[in-house]
Design a protein around this motif. Structure first.
Motif, PDB file in Angstrom:
ATOM      1  N   PRO A 235     -39.873 137.721  50.293  1.00 58.36           N
ATOM      2  CA  PRO A 235     -40.891 136.715  49.950  1.00 58.36           C
ATOM      3  C   PRO A 235     -41.448 136.848  48.546  1.00 58.36           C
ATOM      4  CG  PRO A 235     -41.743 138.335  51.532  1.00 58.36           C
ATOM      5  CD  PRO A 235     -40.271 138.549  51.455  1.00 58.36           C
ATOM      6  N   TYR A 236     -41.445 138.043  47.976  1.00 56.46           N
ATOM      7  CA  TYR A 236     -42.023 138.230  46.653  1.00 56.46           C
ATOM      8  C   TYR A 236     -41.019 137.955  45.528  1.00 56.46           C
ATOM      9  CZ  TYR A 236     -39.848 142.784  47.626  1.00 56.46           C
ATOM     10  OH  TYR A 236     -38.979 143.780  47.988  1.00 56.46           O
ATOM     11  N   ASN A 237     -39.825 137.491  45.890  1.00 53.61           N
ATOM     12  CA  ASN A 237     -38.817 137.203  44.867  1.00 53.61           C
ATOM     13  C   ASN A 237     -38.525 135.711  44.751  1.00 53.61           C
ATOM     14  OD1 ASN A 237     -38.497 139.906  44.250  1.00 53.61           O
ATOM     15  ND2 ASN A 237     -36.889 140.211  45.761  1.00 53.61           N
ATOM     16  N   GLN A 238     -39.494 134.884  45.084  1.00 55.37           N
ATOM     17  CA  GLN A 238     -39.263 133.444  45.082  1.00 55.37           C
ATOM     18  C   GLN A 238     -38.924 132.910  43.692  1.00 55.37           C
ATOM     19  OE1 GLN A 238     -39.095 131.624  48.002  1.00 55.37           O
ATOM     20  NE2 GLN A 238     -39.191 133.719  48.768  1.00 55.37           N
ATOM     21  N   ASN A 239     -39.509 133.500  42.663  1.00 58.96           N
ATOM     22  CA  ASN A 239     -39.226 133.029  41.309  1.00 58.96           C
ATOM     23  C   ASN A 239     -37.772 133.241  40.921  1.00 58.96           C
ATOM     24  OD1 ASN A 239     -41.874 132.235  40.943  1.00 58.96           O
ATOM     25  ND2 ASN A 239     -42.491 134.152  39.954  1.00 58.96           N
ATOM     26  N   ALA A 240     -37.140 134.236  41.537  1.00 58.16           N
ATOM     27  CA  ALA A 240     -35.742 134.521  41.215  1.00 58.16           C
ATOM     28  C   ALA A 240     -34.798 133.466  41.783  1.00 58.16           C
ATOM     29  CB  ALA A 240     -35.354 135.898  41.751  1.00 58.16           C
ATOM     30  N   LYS A 241     -35.263 132.718  42.781  1.00 56.28           N
ATOM     31  CA  LYS A 241     -34.392 131.706  43.384  1.00 56.28           C
ATOM     32  C   LYS A 241     -33.977 130.650  42.366  1.00 56.28           C
ATOM     33  CE  LYS A 241     -35.567 131.959  48.291  1.00 56.28           C
ATOM     34  NZ  LYS A 241     -36.035 131.204  49.476  1.00 56.28           N
ATOM     35  N   LYS A 242     -34.937 130.188  41.574  1.00 56.26           N
ATOM     36  CA  LYS A 242     -34.607 129.182  40.571  1.00 56.26           C
ATOM     37  C   LYS A 242     -33.592 129.712  39.572  1.00 56.26           C
ATOM     38  CE  LYS A 242     -36.561 126.061  37.108  1.00 56.26           C
ATOM     39  NZ  LYS A 242     -35.489 126.411  36.135  1.00 56.26           N
ATOM     40  N   GLU A 243     -33.770 130.979  39.167  1.00 58.58           N
ATOM     41  CA  GLU A 243     -32.822 131.573  38.237  1.00 58.58           C
ATOM     42  C   GLU A 243     -31.432 131.678  38.864  1.00 58.58           C
ATOM     43  OE1 GLU A 243     -34.754 135.261  37.370  1.00 58.58           O
ATOM     44  OE2 GLU A 243     -35.858 134.419  35.674  1.00 58.58           O
ATOM     45  N   ALA A 244     -31.383 132.031  40.139  1.00 56.16           N
ATOM     46  CA  ALA A 244     -30.092 132.129  40.824  1.00 56.16           C
ATOM     47  C   ALA A 244     -29.410 130.769  40.910  1.00 56.16           C
ATOM     48  CB  ALA A 244     -30.280 132.726  42.218  1.00 56.16           C
ATOM     49  N   TRP A 245     -30.202 129.738  41.208  1.00 60.70           N
ATOM     50  CA  TRP A 245     -29.626 128.387  41.269  1.00 60.70           C
ATOM     51  C   TRP A 245     -29.133 127.953  39.884  1.00 60.70           C
ATOM     52  CZ3 TRP A 245     -32.133 129.113  45.944  1.00 60.70           C
ATOM     53  CH2 TRP A 245     -31.568 128.463  47.039  1.00 60.70           C
ATOM     54  N   ASP A 246     -29.852 128.315  38.845  1.00 58.08           N
ATOM     55  CA  ASP A 246     -29.402 127.999  37.489  1.00 58.08           C
ATOM     56  C   ASP A 246     -28.084 128.696  37.170  1.00 58.08           C
ATOM     57  OD1 ASP A 246     -31.599 126.392  37.036  1.00 58.08           O
ATOM     58  OD2 ASP A 246     -32.766 127.971  36.015  1.00 58.08           O
ATOM     59  N   ASP A 247     -27.975 129.969  37.576  1.00 59.65           N
ATOM     60  CA  ASP A 247     -26.730 130.705  37.364  1.00 59.65           C
ATOM     61  C   ASP A 247     -25.578 130.036  38.106  1.00 59.65           C
ATOM     62  OD1 ASP A 247     -28.175 132.581  35.909  1.00 59.65           O
ATOM     63  OD2 ASP A 247     -28.466 133.891  37.642  1.00 59.65           O
ATOM     64  N   LEU A 248     -25.855 129.624  39.334  1.00 56.75           N
ATOM     65  CA  LEU A 248     -24.814 129.006  40.146  1.00 56.75           C
ATOM     66  C   LEU A 248     -24.377 127.665  39.565  1.00 56.75           C
ATOM     67  CD1 LEU A 248     -23.105 129.490  42.597  1.00 56.75           C
ATOM     68  CD2 LEU A 248     -24.875 128.460  44.020  1.00 56.75           C
ATOM     69  N   LYS A 249     -25.337 126.882  39.087  1.00 55.75           N
ATOM     70  CA  LYS A 249     -24.978 125.613  38.445  1.00 55.75           C
ATOM     71  C   LYS A 249     -24.076 125.852  37.230  1.00 55.75           C
ATOM     72  CE  LYS A 249     -29.114 123.848  37.918  1.00 55.75           C
ATOM     73  NZ  LYS A 249     -30.180 122.862  37.529  1.00 55.75           N
ATOM     74  N   LYS A 250     -24.409 126.875  36.477  1.00 56.08           N
ATOM     75  CA  LYS A 250     -23.638 127.168  35.271  1.00 56.08           C
ATOM     76  C   LYS A 250     -22.179 127.495  35.628  1.00 56.08           C
ATOM     77  CE  LYS A 250     -25.545 129.631  32.067  1.00 56.08           C
ATOM     78  NZ  LYS A 250     -26.090 130.764  31.262  1.00 56.08           N
ATOM     79  N   VAL A 251     -21.985 128.345  36.624  1.00 53.78           N
ATOM     80  CA  VAL A 251     -20.620 128.744  36.952  1.00 53.78           C
ATOM     81  C   VAL A 251     -19.863 127.606  37.652  1.00 53.78           C
ATOM     82  CG1 VAL A 251     -21.074 129.782  39.231  1.00 53.78           C
ATOM     83  CG2 VAL A 251     -19.230 130.652  37.802  1.00 53.78           C
ATOM     84  N   LEU A 252     -20.542 126.809  38.474  1.00 53.70           N
ATOM     85  CA  LEU A 252     -19.870 125.694  39.140  1.00 53.70           C
ATOM     86  C   LEU A 252     -19.392 124.650  38.139  1.00 53.70           C
ATOM     87  CD1 LEU A 252     -22.055 125.084  42.352  1.00 53.70           C
ATOM     88  CD2 LEU A 252     -19.825 126.213  42.175  1.00 53.70           C
ATOM     89  N   HIS A 253     -20.230 124.332  37.173  1.00 57.33           N
ATOM     90  CA  HIS A 253     -19.819 123.349  36.177  1.00 57.33           C
ATOM     91  C   HIS A 253     -18.691 123.877  35.306  1.00 57.33           C
ATOM     92  CE1 HIS A 253     -22.478 119.992  36.837  1.00 57.33           C
ATOM     93  NE2 HIS A 253     -23.520 120.791  36.939  1.00 57.33           N
ATOM     94  N   TYR A 254     -18.734 125.176  34.993  1.00 59.75           N
ATOM     95  CA  TYR A 254     -17.649 125.747  34.181  1.00 59.75           C
ATOM     96  C   TYR A 254     -16.326 125.673  34.926  1.00 59.75           C
ATOM     97  CZ  TYR A 254     -14.636 129.175  31.974  1.00 59.75           C
ATOM     98  OH  TYR A 254     -13.575 129.796  31.404  1.00 59.75           O
ATOM     99  N   VAL A 255     -16.359 125.991  36.212  1.00 63.42           N
ATOM    100  CA  VAL A 255     -15.109 126.079  36.979  1.00 63.42           C
ATOM    101  C   VAL A 255     -14.577 124.707  37.369  1.00 63.42           C
ATOM    102  CG1 VAL A 255     -14.090 126.889  39.145  1.00 63.42           C
ATOM    103  CG2 VAL A 255     -15.622 128.376  37.847  1.00 63.42           C
ATOM    104  N   TYR A 256     -15.464 123.789  37.773  1.00 61.47           N
ATOM    105  CA  TYR A 256     -14.998 122.563  38.414  1.00 61.47           C
ATOM    106  C   TYR A 256     -15.150 121.296  37.571  1.00 61.47           C
ATOM    107  CZ  TYR A 256     -14.724 125.552  42.511  1.00 61.47           C
ATOM    108  OH  TYR A 256     -14.404 126.571  43.371  1.00 61.47           O
ATOM    109  N   ASP A 257     -15.829 121.364  36.446  1.00 60.24           N
ATOM    110  CA  ASP A 257     -15.916 120.186  35.604  1.00 60.24           C
ATOM    111  C   ASP A 257     -14.597 119.946  34.884  1.00 60.24           C
ATOM    112  OD1 ASP A 257     -18.399 119.485  36.298  1.00 60.24           O
ATOM    113  OD2 ASP A 257     -19.398 120.138  34.467  1.00 60.24           O
TER     114      ASP A 257
END
Length: 257
Positions: A235-257
């Motif tokens: 519960p105390y790592n909620q701020n990290a979720k946004k960063e993780a989603w940003d990382d995931l967006k970056k790798v998904l766009h690199y691989v599949y765009d």
């Protein structure tokens, strides 16, 4: 053997933590190999660290992996593995799952209780979150992607006791199979989940917070590092979720765009 083949083999042993490789002096057709021990010369491609010498130190450089290596062959070679202490408390070996020709591979730390029970990686709470992250982010970004389209595995294939962090020797022993998995799949990118996966793949001592957000590399394959899903569940790592989603967006766009 070409120079590139020799270089690739030496890089493989370097990834496994081997610092020194000794070689025998070649014997000519009219010269018998000497039986007396001589002081071997360290290979110049790897930084040599003085170590006590023994007969076992004279190594013949072996192939990186069997010819035409594939995931089935790697799983067969693991067998009923008892190479390290982790086998003592396991129920099942958790090899990996997903698309054998995946363009994106996720690497975690090690199996938990649910994974040990089912023999599949990331099926517990952290795994459910990872699935939501992959499929939810892909959907929002307009990328037709499901969990089964990627490949997911761990650094170690057996559950560490009480889900502790794998020890260096355990990671080294299992690392040979992880590296073979990555070599066999040859994805367009690798996503390392958590510091243990990052250390195993990149050979670094830095943590996730210092590594995430930038592109790194393993064997010419781009690597992105992000938080392990189990970290995001706290519960105390909620701020990290946004960063993780940003990382995931970056790798998904690199691989599949």
């Amino acid at each position: 053997m070409t120079k590139d083949e020799v270089r690739n083999r030496l890089l493989f042993y370097q990834d496994l933590g081997v610092k020194t490789i000794y070689r025998r002096s070649p014997a000519t057709s009219n010269q018998k190999p000497e039986t007396s021990q001589q002081s071997p010369a360290p290979s110049p491609q790897l930084p040599a660290t003085p170590q006590p010498r023994s007969a076992a130190a004279e190594l013949v450089v072996l192939p990186l992996a069997p010819v035409h290596d594939n995931l089935s062959k790697i799983s067969e070679d693991i067998g009923d593995c008892k190479r390290c202490r982790l086998h003592e408390g396991r129920n099942r070996i958790v090899f990996g799952s997903g698309n054998a020709q995946a363009r994106l591979v996720f690497v975690g730390e090690g199996p938990g209780a649910d994974e040990d029970e089912q023999g599949l990686p990331f099926v517990g709470r952290a795994g459910q979150l990872l699935t939501q992250m992959i499929e939810g982010t892909a959907h929002k970004e307009g990328i037709p992607l499901k969990r089964q389209d990627v490949y997911i595995c761990n650094v170690v294939k057996c559950r560490p006791p009480e889900n502790r962090t794998p020890q260096p020797d355990e990671m080294e022993i299992c690392g040979q199979f992880l590296f073979r998995q990555l070599q066999a799949i040859r994805p367009k990118a690798i996503c390392a989940l958590g510091s243990t996966a990052a250390k195993a793949i990149l050979g670094t001592k830095e943590g996730v917070m210092r590594l995430r957000g930038r592109w790194l590399e393993w064997r010419d394959i781009p690597v992105i590092v992000t938080y392990h899903p189990s970290y995001l569940l706290r519960p105390y790592n909620q701020n990290a979720k946004k960063e993780a989603w940003d990382d995931l967006k970056k790798v998904l766009h690199y691989v599949y765009d």
